[in-house]
Structure formats: structure tokens, C-alpha cells
Design a protein around this motif. Structure first.
Motif, PDB file in Angstrom:
ATOM      1  N   THR A 128      -4.373  16.208   9.988  1.00  0.00           N
ATOM      2  CA  THR A 128      -4.803  15.090   9.155  1.00  0.00           C
ATOM      3  C   THR A 128      -4.519  15.412   7.698  1.00  0.00           C
ATOM      4  OG1 THR A 128      -6.954  16.104   9.255  1.00  0.00           O
ATOM      5  CG2 THR A 128      -6.553  14.184  10.672  1.00  0.00           C
ATOM      6  N   ILE A 129      -4.415  14.382   6.938  1.00  0.00           N
ATOM      7  CA  ILE A 129      -3.980  14.565   5.561  1.00  0.00           C
ATOM      8  C   ILE A 129      -5.131  15.075   4.700  1.00  0.00           C
ATOM      9  CG2 ILE A 129      -3.013  13.389   3.564  1.00  0.00           C
ATOM     10  CD1 ILE A 129      -2.837  11.543   6.729  1.00  0.00           C
ATOM     11  N   PRO A 130      -4.894  16.165   4.016  1.00  0.00           N
ATOM     12  CA  PRO A 130      -5.929  16.644   3.111  1.00  0.00           C
ATOM     13  C   PRO A 130      -5.916  15.797   1.840  1.00  0.00           C
ATOM     14  CG  PRO A 130      -3.992  18.030   2.980  1.00  0.00           C
ATOM     15  CD  PRO A 130      -3.684  16.967   3.983  1.00  0.00           C
ATOM     16  N   THR A 131      -7.067  15.613   1.270  1.00  0.00           N
ATOM     17  CA  THR A 131      -7.096  14.878   0.006  1.00  0.00           C
ATOM     18  C   THR A 131      -7.369  15.876  -1.094  1.00  0.00           C
ATOM     19  OG1 THR A 131      -9.364  14.421   0.559  1.00  0.00           O
ATOM     20  CG2 THR A 131      -7.810  12.633   0.866  1.00  0.00           C
ATOM     21  N   GLU A 132      -6.323  16.167  -1.816  1.00  0.00           N
ATOM     22  CA  GLU A 132      -6.477  17.107  -2.918  1.00  0.00           C
ATOM     23  C   GLU A 132      -6.206  16.338  -4.196  1.00  0.00           C
ATOM     24  OE1 GLU A 132      -3.777  20.326  -1.719  1.00  0.00           O
ATOM     25  OE2 GLU A 132      -4.141  19.426   0.238  1.00  0.00           O
ATOM     26  N   ASP A 133      -7.276  15.840  -4.744  1.00  0.00           N
ATOM     27  CA  ASP A 133      -7.084  14.979  -5.911  1.00  0.00           C
ATOM     28  C   ASP A 133      -6.563  15.765  -7.105  1.00  0.00           C
ATOM     29  OD1 ASP A 133      -9.989  12.919  -5.161  1.00  0.00           O
ATOM     30  OD2 ASP A 133      -7.967  12.979  -4.343  1.00  0.00           O
ATOM     31  N   GLY A 134      -6.807  17.067  -7.076  1.00  0.00           N
ATOM     32  CA  GLY A 134      -6.466  17.890  -8.220  1.00  0.00           C
ATOM     33  C   GLY A 134      -5.013  17.820  -8.608  1.00  0.00           C
ATOM     34  N   GLU A 135      -4.117  17.721  -7.623  1.00  0.00           N
ATOM     35  CA  GLU A 135      -2.712  17.837  -7.952  1.00  0.00           C
ATOM     36  C   GLU A 135      -1.976  16.509  -7.960  1.00  0.00           C
ATOM     37  OE1 GLU A 135      -0.765  20.953  -5.747  1.00  0.00           O
ATOM     38  OE2 GLU A 135      -2.637  22.057  -5.770  1.00  0.00           O
ATOM     39  N   ILE A 136      -2.726  15.473  -7.692  1.00  0.00           N
ATOM     40  CA  ILE A 136      -2.086  14.163  -7.745  1.00  0.00           C
ATOM     41  C   ILE A 136      -1.928  13.789  -9.210  1.00  0.00           C
ATOM     42  CG2 ILE A 136      -2.480  11.736  -7.314  1.00  0.00           C
ATOM     43  CD1 ILE A 136      -3.814  12.629  -4.675  1.00  0.00           C
ATOM     44  N   ILE A 137      -0.699  13.597  -9.626  1.00  0.00           N
ATOM     45  CA  ILE A 137      -0.527  13.478 -11.071  1.00  0.00           C
ATOM     46  C   ILE A 137      -0.628  12.053 -11.587  1.00  0.00           C
ATOM     47  CG2 ILE A 137       0.817  15.575 -11.389  1.00  0.00           C
ATOM     48  CD1 ILE A 137       3.266  13.577 -11.542  1.00  0.00           C
ATOM     49  N   ARG A 138      -0.313  11.097 -10.737  1.00  0.00           N
ATOM     50  CA  ARG A 138      -0.357   9.746 -11.280  1.00  0.00           C
ATOM     51  C   ARG A 138      -0.908   8.806 -10.219  1.00  0.00           C
ATOM     52  NH1 ARG A 138       3.807   5.568 -12.007  1.00  0.00           N
ATOM     53  NH2 ARG A 138       5.288   6.959 -11.025  1.00  0.00           N
ATOM     54  N   GLU A 139      -1.781   7.970 -10.623  1.00  0.00           N
ATOM     55  CA  GLU A 139      -2.286   6.961  -9.712  1.00  0.00           C
ATOM     56  C   GLU A 139      -1.926   5.601 -10.277  1.00  0.00           C
ATOM     57  OE1 GLU A 139      -5.284   7.106  -7.376  1.00  0.00           O
ATOM     58  OE2 GLU A 139      -5.794   9.227  -7.475  1.00  0.00           O
ATOM     59  N   PHE A 140      -1.513   4.732  -9.399  1.00  0.00           N
ATOM     60  CA  PHE A 140      -1.247   3.386  -9.884  1.00  0.00           C
ATOM     61  C   PHE A 140      -2.583   2.733 -10.169  1.00  0.00           C
ATOM     62  CE2 PHE A 140       2.593   4.488  -7.804  1.00  0.00           C
ATOM     63  CZ  PHE A 140       3.564   3.824  -8.526  1.00  0.00           C
ATOM     64  N   ILE A 155       0.837  -1.198   0.000  1.00  0.00           N
ATOM     65  CA  ILE A 155       0.000   0.000   0.000  1.00  0.00           C
ATOM     66  C   ILE A 155       0.876   1.255   0.000  1.00  0.00           C
ATOM     67  CG2 ILE A 155      -1.821   1.258   1.188  1.00  0.00           C
ATOM     68  CD1 ILE A 155      -2.646  -1.423   2.444  1.00  0.00           C
ATOM     69  N   LEU A 156       1.933   1.216   0.810  1.00  0.00           N
ATOM     70  CA  LEU A 156       2.835   2.378   0.828  1.00  0.00           C
ATOM     71  C   LEU A 156       3.402   2.631  -0.566  1.00  0.00           C
ATOM     72  CD1 LEU A 156       4.912   2.122   4.131  1.00  0.00           C
ATOM     73  CD2 LEU A 156       3.149   3.767   3.534  1.00  0.00           C
ATOM     74  N   GLN A 157       3.779   1.528  -1.220  1.00  0.00           N
ATOM     75  CA  GLN A 157       4.362   1.697  -2.553  1.00  0.00           C
ATOM     76  C   GLN A 157       3.332   2.212  -3.550  1.00  0.00           C
ATOM     77  OE1 GLN A 157       5.925  -2.235  -3.021  1.00  0.00           O
ATOM     78  NE2 GLN A 157       7.938  -1.687  -2.190  1.00  0.00           N
ATOM     79  N   SER A 158       2.064   1.924  -3.258  1.00  0.00           N
ATOM     80  CA  SER A 158       1.036   2.320  -4.231  1.00  0.00           C
ATOM     81  C   SER A 158       0.514   3.734  -3.984  1.00  0.00           C
ATOM     82  CB  SER A 158      -0.137   1.347  -4.164  1.00  0.00           C
ATOM     83  OG  SER A 158      -0.925   1.654  -3.025  1.00  0.00           O
ATOM     84  N   LEU A 159       1.014   4.388  -2.957  1.00  0.00           N
ATOM     85  CA  LEU A 159       0.524   5.744  -2.697  1.00  0.00           C
ATOM     86  C   LEU A 159       0.746   6.617  -3.927  1.00  0.00           C
ATOM     87  CD1 LEU A 159       1.693   6.547   0.957  1.00  0.00           C
ATOM     88  CD2 LEU A 159      -0.595   6.043   0.139  1.00  0.00           C
ATOM     89  N   PRO A 160      -0.235   7.449  -4.243  1.00  0.00           N
ATOM     90  CA  PRO A 160      -0.107   8.249  -5.463  1.00  0.00           C
ATOM     91  C   PRO A 160       1.058   9.222  -5.385  1.00  0.00           C
ATOM     92  CG  PRO A 160      -1.960   8.973  -4.146  1.00  0.00           C
ATOM     93  CD  PRO A 160      -1.482   7.699  -3.533  1.00  0.00           C
ATOM     94  N   LEU A 161       1.663   9.474  -6.526  1.00  0.00           N
ATOM     95  CA  LEU A 161       2.728  10.471  -6.576  1.00  0.00           C
ATOM     96  C   LEU A 161       2.121  11.855  -6.386  1.00  0.00           C
ATOM     97  CD1 LEU A 161       5.050   9.412  -9.508  1.00  0.00           C
ATOM     98  CD2 LEU A 161       5.515   9.364  -7.068  1.00  0.00           C
ATOM     99  N   VAL A 162       2.827  12.675  -5.713  1.00  0.00           N
ATOM    100  CA  VAL A 162       2.331  14.023  -5.476  1.00  0.00           C
ATOM    101  C   VAL A 162       3.260  14.999  -6.177  1.00  0.00           C
ATOM    102  CG1 VAL A 162       1.533  15.605  -3.717  1.00  0.00           C
ATOM    103  CG2 VAL A 162       1.686  13.193  -3.221  1.00  0.00           C
ATOM    104  N   ALA A 163       2.664  15.874  -6.965  1.00  0.00           N
ATOM    105  CA  ALA A 163       3.485  16.845  -7.695  1.00  0.00           C
ATOM    106  C   ALA A 163       3.483  18.167  -6.960  1.00  0.00           C
ATOM    107  CB  ALA A 163       2.924  17.030  -9.095  1.00  0.00           C
ATOM    108  N   PRO A 164       4.569  18.911  -7.068  1.00  0.00           N
ATOM    109  CA  PRO A 164       4.559  20.244  -6.468  1.00  0.00           C
ATOM    110  C   PRO A 164       3.529  21.122  -7.149  1.00  0.00           C
ATOM    111  CG  PRO A 164       6.563  19.877  -7.745  1.00  0.00           C
ATOM    112  CD  PRO A 164       5.856  18.579  -7.669  1.00  0.00           C
ATOM    113  N   GLU A 210      12.777  17.985  -8.583  1.00  0.00           N
ATOM    114  CA  GLU A 210      11.676  18.560  -7.808  1.00  0.00           C
ATOM    115  C   GLU A 210      10.613  17.520  -7.465  1.00  0.00           C
ATOM    116  OE1 GLU A 210      10.013  21.700 -10.104  1.00  0.00           O
ATOM    117  OE2 GLU A 210       9.359  20.399 -11.721  1.00  0.00           O
ATOM    118  N   GLN A 211      10.327  16.646  -8.418  1.00  0.00           N
ATOM    119  CA  GLN A 211       9.293  15.645  -8.203  1.00  0.00           C
ATOM    120  C   GLN A 211       9.611  14.786  -6.977  1.00  0.00           C
ATOM    121  OE1 GLN A 211       6.301  15.050 -10.096  1.00  0.00           O
ATOM    122  NE2 GLN A 211       6.083  13.978  -8.152  1.00  0.00           N
TER     123      GLN A 211
END
Lengths: 227, 232
Positions: free
Chosen positions: B132-144, A67-76, B59-60
Motif C-alpha cells: 500500500t502506498i505510504p503517505t510521506e508528506d515530508g517529501e512531497i514538494i508541491r501540491e495543487f 484526480i490523477l492529474q492533481s496527484l502531488p509531485l513527488v521529489a526524489p 530527475e524530477q
């Protein structure tokens, strides 16, 4: 990984020595990453083959890792890089020290040092602050060589007035002029007053000179930073 | 050429300061093809564009690391920027003992741990770090992509990720750092040892203990088990 980790359980003999669950449980996280030494890993694998509880724990670890590995990448955020480059280029990154953080501790410690010098030298120059008001001190003064008369009892000495010819730092100790020995209070005579004025004046000058020096070094430091 | 293309093109061209070796030689260097070491060299010779290239390259990863460590976007932005600013200032002190990326991640982790220590002293500010962690789907660029395209499964998967992220956020900063480096950033134990400046034995025991702590945290979360059962 040392072998001391590995506790052997001789009571559970299935094809030789098998590790205890507790020892295995500690090794599982590293087993998961194949970071154990081969022999130890083999022992853990042996144990896993017969112990479903430990298999279960390993599965949990594996799952968590997945699950940790599958966490979505976060862009700046989109403006992030531009902000960073702007900061770098505008020299804003020289985190500016507040001016008081530079001056206050320096000037305060200089002032404290000067004050100490003043007080200590005052006591040194005008020792009657220290010398009197305490009987033992008085005995000390009166019992100086020449004043000591052996047939007198200490009480008699304490009761005695200081001799007229006593002389402290040039101050004549006539009883009227210097009632110090009796009352334990120092007179603020002209000499002392003048001394305080001069020495505090000099201290202020030294302090101002120090302030000037600190200002100079502060400017030079700023200059260095922006070069 | 529109603006974006133009900027991309200009990145390849050195704007050499007067008197720099580059300007004297009149060489134009393509920054994108350089190794990290050469980029750093360019930067130290006065080519400031090399810094931008470094930022673009890392940066990524740096932001990702900063985000997982600090658990919210504002702190992550600040942390990542601060790390790069330190790189800018202290690049001349990197002597190539470690890989450039290792050095960079070390700066990020150390900056983070310093910040945690500072905030411990002034606990009022500590709120945002443990928020707590905010869920901001807008900026998440890639989902497995999950194995099945079932939207419910996808939803559960995301829930599971959030539970794990919360558990990770609840760990001690040291544990969070090694686990992030290991599982999220995918570094080897040797790399982690270099980044954190610990010896390999310490890294191993710290990761084991971090895993055990994470598992304990998760077992305390009621949601977790039911989520696991549903996603299986």
C-alpha cells in the motif's frame, strides 16, 4: 480508429443513425482525450446529447483523469542524486556478475561434453557392452556371413555358443577369456582399464585447459568493463 | 560563496579530461544553456559533468514516473537510479531517432516492466511492489491548491487521491504504465507510442482498456462514491 468500432442502431432513429451505448462506452476514454477521428467523435457527441447514462460515465472518466492529474509531485529524497553520482563514478554500476554465474555453467557443460565423449567412445571401442545380452544381438553376430547355416533353426542358433575364433577389437574370444556372449557382462580386462585411465586423464587435462581459458576470458571481460 | 553556490558555479565549468577536444580547444561551455542533444554530445566527448546536468534536468520527472509505477519510495529510488545508470552506460547508443527525453522515459518504463517480470518469477520479493502506498508528506514538494481553502475539503481531496492511487497501483503493470504516462506525466498518445515502442493503435486501445479497468476498480471501492459525493 477504424469504423468497425462503430455499431449503428437503426431502431433508435433520432435524426438518423445513433450509436449504441455499449459501443459508445468503449469509445469514451478516447473521446475524453480527443483521440477519436472527427466523424466518430461527432457520432459519440450526438449520442451523448441524448443519453444521460453515457454522460455519467464520461463524467466519471473525466473526474478520474482530473484526480490523477492533481496527484502531488513527488521529489526524489535529498541524498538521491549524490548516491546516483557516486554509483556512476565508482563504477559500481557495472553490475557485478557473481563469479560462479560465469564459471559454473561453462565448466559444467565442458565436463558434461567430455563425459559424453568418454562414454560413447568407450562403447565404440569396447562394443561387447552393446553386442551381447540380447538374443537378437546374438543372432545378429552369429548370423554374419559365413556363420549362417540355413538348415539350423533360430533356436539352435541362439543356443549355440559363440565360435572360438570370434574376434572383437583384437580380443580373442576364447570361451574362458570372454564369457560375454553367455552372461552379457563385459570383463574389465587390462586393456579397458588402461583405456579408462588414459582417456579420463586426458579429459581432466582438457577440462583444466578449458578452465584456464575461461579464467582468461573472464579476466579480459572484467578489464573491458572497467576501461 | 557558500558550498551550495560554489557547486552551482562549478557546474558551469567543464573539467575537461586530457586530450579531449574540449581540453585542446580550451573552451569553457556553459552546460545549463545547452540542448539535450548538445549535452549528450558533451558527455560523449568525455565531459562527465554533462551527465550531472542531465540528471538535474530530468530527475524530477524520472523519479515521479518511477514512483507512480512502482508505488513506493524505495523501489522508485532504485528504479530511477537504475534508469540513469543505464543512460550513463548506453548513452552512446542513443542516436537521436527519438527525443532524448522519450528515450529516457522508455528506459524507465522498460526497466520497470523488466523488474516486474523478474519479480513474477521470484514472487517472494513481489511484496514491496504491491504494497500500500505510504503517505510521506515530508517529501512531497508541491501540491495543487484546491479550489477552496476549506481544510475538510482538502482532506477529502487527499483521501480521494489516495483511493485513486491505490486503484492505479492495483492495475496490471502495462495499464499502469500507459495511464501514468498519459495522465500523470501528461504525454501525448504519439509520445507514449514512442516511449513504449508500441504502435499508436495499440496505445489507444491500451489506454481505453486501462481507463475502463481503473473505473471498474474504483466502482468496487465503497469509499470512492461517498468521497465523490462529499467533495462535489
Amino acid at each position: 480508429m477504424s469504423h468497425s468500432y462503430v455499431k449503428r442502431d437503426d431502431s433508435n432513429t433520432k435524426g438518423g443513425e445513433v450509436m449504441k451505448c455499449k459501443a459508445v462506452a468503449e469509445l469514451l476514454p478516447l473521446f475524453l482525450d480527443t483521440e477519436l477521428e472527427p466523424e466518430v467523435a461527432a457520432q459519440v457527441a450526438d449520442h451523448l446529447a441524448i443519453c444521460s447514462a453515457c454522460q455519467e460515465i464520461l463524467a466519471e472518466y473525466k473526474r478520474e483523469q482530473q484526480i490523477l492529474q492533481s496527484l502531488p509531485l513527488v521529489a526524489p529524497p535529498p541524498t538521491w542524486r549524490a548516491e546516483l553520482l557516486a554509483k556512476v563514478n565508482s563504477n559500481q554500476h557495472r553490475r557485478e556478475q557473481p563469479v560462479w554465474r560465469f564459471f559454473v555453467p561453462r565448466l559444467a557443460s565442458l565436463a558434461a561434453a567430455l563425459l559424453m565423449v568418454l562414454l560413447v567412445s568407450n562403447l565404440y571401442i569396447f562394443p561387447h557392452y552393446l553386442a551381447i545380452s540380447d538374443d537378437s544381438q546374438r543372432i545378429g553376430i552369429l548370423a554374419a556371413p559365413g556363420n549362417l547355416e540355413l538348415d539350423e533353426s533360430p533356436e539352435a542358433i541362439i543356443e549355440a555358443d559363440p565360435p572360438d575364433n570370434m574376434n572383437i577389437m583384437g580380443l580373442k574370444s576364447k570361451k574362458e577369456q570372454l564369457p560375454v556372449a553367455r552372461y552379457g557382462a563385459a570383463p574389465t580386462d587390462n586393456l579397458q582399464r588402461r583405456w579408462w585411465l588414459w582417456s579420463s586423464g586426458i579429459s581432466i587435462v582438457i577440462w583444466l585447459a578449458g578452465a584456464g581459458y575461461f579464467y582468461y576470458s573472464y579476466r579480459r571481460r572484467l578489464q573491458e568493463q572497467f576501461d | 560563496m557558500d558550498g551550495e553556490q560554489r557547486r552551482a558555479f562549478l557546474r558551469h565549468i567543464i573539467i575537461a579530461p586530457k586530450g579531449s577536444p574540449v581540453a585542446q580547444g580550451g573552451v569553457v561551455v556553459q552546460l545549463t544553456g545547452l540542448t539535450d542533444e548538445n549535452l549528450v554530445e558533451q558527455f560523449l566527448q568525455g565531459n562527465k559533468a554533462a551527465f550531472e546536468e542531465i540528471v538535474i534536468r530530468y530527475e524530477q520527472k524520472v523519479y515521479q514516473l518511477a514512483y507512480r509505477l512502482s508505488n513506493n519510495r524505495d523501489d522508485a529510488s532504485d528504479l530511477a537510479q537504475e534508469a540513469f545508470i543505464k543512460v550513463y552506460r548506453y548513452l552512446d547508443q542513443w542516436r537521436g531517432q527519438a527525443a532524448f527525453s522519450t528515450w529516457l522515459y522508455r528506459i524507465v518504463t522498460n526497466t520497470f516492466l523488466d523488474e516486474v517480470r523478474k519479480r513474477k518469477r521470484r514472487p517472494l520479493v513481489a511484496m514491496s511492489l504491491d504494497a500500500t502506498i505510504p503517505t510521506e508528506d515530508g517529501e512531497i514538494i508541491r501540491e495543487f491548491p484546491s479550489d477552496d481553502a476549506d481544510p475538510e475539503q482538502e482532506y477529502l481531496q487527499r483521501e480521494l487521491q489516495q483511493v485513486l492511487q491505490a486503484a492505479l497501483a492495483g492495475l496490471a503493470p502495462d495499464y499502469r504504465a500507459v495511464l501514468t504516462l498519459r495522465d500523470i506525466q501528461g504525454h501525448t498518445y504519439e509520445e507514449i507510442a514512442e516511449i513504449t515502442e508500441l504502435n499508436l493503435g495499440t496505445v489507444k486501445s491500451r489506454i481505453s482498456r486501462a481507463r475502463a479497468a481503473l473505473r471498474k476498480k474504483l466502482l468496487e471501492t465503497e469509499q470512492y462514491e461517498s468521497l465523490l459525493r462529499q467533495t462535489r
